[in-house]
Design a protein around this motif. Structure first.
Motif, PDB file in Angstrom:
ATOM      1  N   GLY A 118     -17.413   1.733-125.732  1.00  0.00           N
ATOM      2  CA  GLY A 118     -17.403   1.055-124.440  1.00  0.00           C
ATOM      3  C   GLY A 118     -16.103   1.202-123.671  1.00  0.00           C
ATOM      4  O   GLY A 118     -15.933   0.562-122.637  1.00  0.00           O
ATOM      5  N   ARG A 119     -15.218   2.060-124.116  1.00  0.00           N
ATOM      6  CA  ARG A 119     -13.929   2.239-123.450  1.00  0.00           C
ATOM      7  C   ARG A 119     -13.794   3.585-122.749  1.00  0.00           C
ATOM      8  O   ARG A 119     -12.722   3.932-122.254  1.00  0.00           O
ATOM      9  N   GLY A 120     -14.863   4.391-122.736  1.00  0.00           N
ATOM     10  CA  GLY A 120     -14.810   5.694-122.084  1.00  0.00           C
ATOM     11  C   GLY A 120     -14.129   6.776-122.898  1.00  0.00           C
ATOM     12  O   GLY A 120     -13.808   7.841-122.373  1.00  0.00           O
ATOM     13  N   GLU A 151     -13.461  11.025-122.466  1.00  0.00           N
ATOM     14  CA  GLU A 151     -12.092  11.544-122.530  1.00  0.00           C
ATOM     15  C   GLU A 151     -11.981  12.652-123.587  1.00  0.00           C
ATOM     16  O   GLU A 151     -11.384  13.711-123.338  1.00  0.00           O
ATOM     17  N   MET A 152     -12.567  12.417-124.755  1.00  0.00           N
ATOM     18  CA  MET A 152     -12.563  13.431-125.816  1.00  0.00           C
ATOM     19  C   MET A 152     -13.326  14.682-125.383  1.00  0.00           C
ATOM     20  O   MET A 152     -12.850  15.809-125.554  1.00  0.00           O
ATOM     21  N   ALA A 153     -14.527  14.470-124.848  1.00  0.00           N
ATOM     22  CA  ALA A 153     -15.387  15.591-124.476  1.00  0.00           C
ATOM     23  C   ALA A 153     -14.755  16.439-123.383  1.00  0.00           C
ATOM     24  O   ALA A 153     -14.844  17.676-123.414  1.00  0.00           O
ATOM     25  N   ALA A 210     -23.356  14.826-118.954  1.00  0.00           N
ATOM     26  CA  ALA A 210     -23.461  14.939-117.503  1.00  0.00           C
ATOM     27  C   ALA A 210     -22.122  14.645-116.825  1.00  0.00           C
ATOM     28  O   ALA A 210     -21.735  15.340-115.879  1.00  0.00           O
ATOM     29  N   LYS A 211     -21.397  13.650-117.319  1.00  0.00           N
ATOM     30  CA  LYS A 211     -20.097  13.297-116.721  1.00  0.00           C
ATOM     31  C   LYS A 211     -19.102  14.445-116.789  1.00  0.00           C
ATOM     32  O   LYS A 211     -18.260  14.580-115.903  1.00  0.00           O
ATOM     33  N   ILE A 212     -19.170  15.248-117.853  1.00  0.00           N
ATOM     34  CA  ILE A 212     -18.211  16.345-117.975  1.00  0.00           C
ATOM     35  C   ILE A 212     -18.735  17.644-117.359  1.00  0.00           C
ATOM     36  O   ILE A 212     -18.128  18.690-117.525  1.00  0.00           O
TER      37      ILE A 212
END
Length: 172
Positions: free
Chosen positions: A101-103, A107-109, A141-143
């Motif tokens: 839940g911290r995103g 960040e890793m991806a 999708a975000k990345i």
């Protein structure tokens, strides 16, 4: 590159001492419920995977990374790049439940996606998630990865997987 850094993380090369953290993550049903058959890994299998990850690093010069909190050094998960074929790397990530839940998955991806595209000859990245693991699909999708296809995958215990793909960015 040995360490990738993000705003909150140090993604360090997978080392012998990371077996302990892998055993903890891989035995947690919340982590593995969407991996292969959904069952926790036993010590023997986790150790075998750990050894193969170390060998992957020796062969390709990249692979799994331990995700550490850049301030405290706390182990928060795994970010991975795995050779699939000439020009293609598969991305993956596990985030320790205490850090959900911290995103951090995004960040890793993002970090491993960018690192994958810096590898010589890599033109494409892929990532996949089992049906029902919608959080991983959102990260893909975000990345900037796009859905390529879905299929029943016998290597994933006959489960439905959704495959996402990203291509090396081109200059306009």
């Amino acid at each position: 590159m040995t360490t990738l850094t993000t705003a909150r993380l140090s993604l360090v090369r997978w080392r012998e001492e990371h077996l302990v953290e892998l055993l903890v993550l891989a035995s947690d049903e919340r982590i593995v419920r969407h991996i292969v058959d959904g069952k926790p890994w036993n010590r023997e299998y986790a150790t075998e995977r750990h050894r193969s990850v170390l060998a992957h690093w020796r062969r390709y010069g990249y692979g799994w990374r331990a995700a550490l909190d850049s301030g405290t050094g706390e182990f928060l998960g795994v970010a991975s790049m795995t050779y699939r074929d000439a020009g293609t790397i598969e991305l993956g990530w596990w985030v320790a439940p205490a850090a959900w839940g911290r995103g951090l998955a995004t960040e890793m991806a993002t970090a491993v996606r960018d690192e994958a595209f810096r590898q010589p000859g890599v033109r494409r990245v892929v990532a996949q998630f089992q049906d029902g693991n919608d959080a991983s699909g959102r990260v893909m999708a975000k990345i900037g990865l796009v859905h390529d296809h879905s299929e029943v995958d016998e290597t994933q215990a006959g489960r439905l997987v959704h495959v996402y793909v990203g291509h090396v960015p081109t200059a306009d």
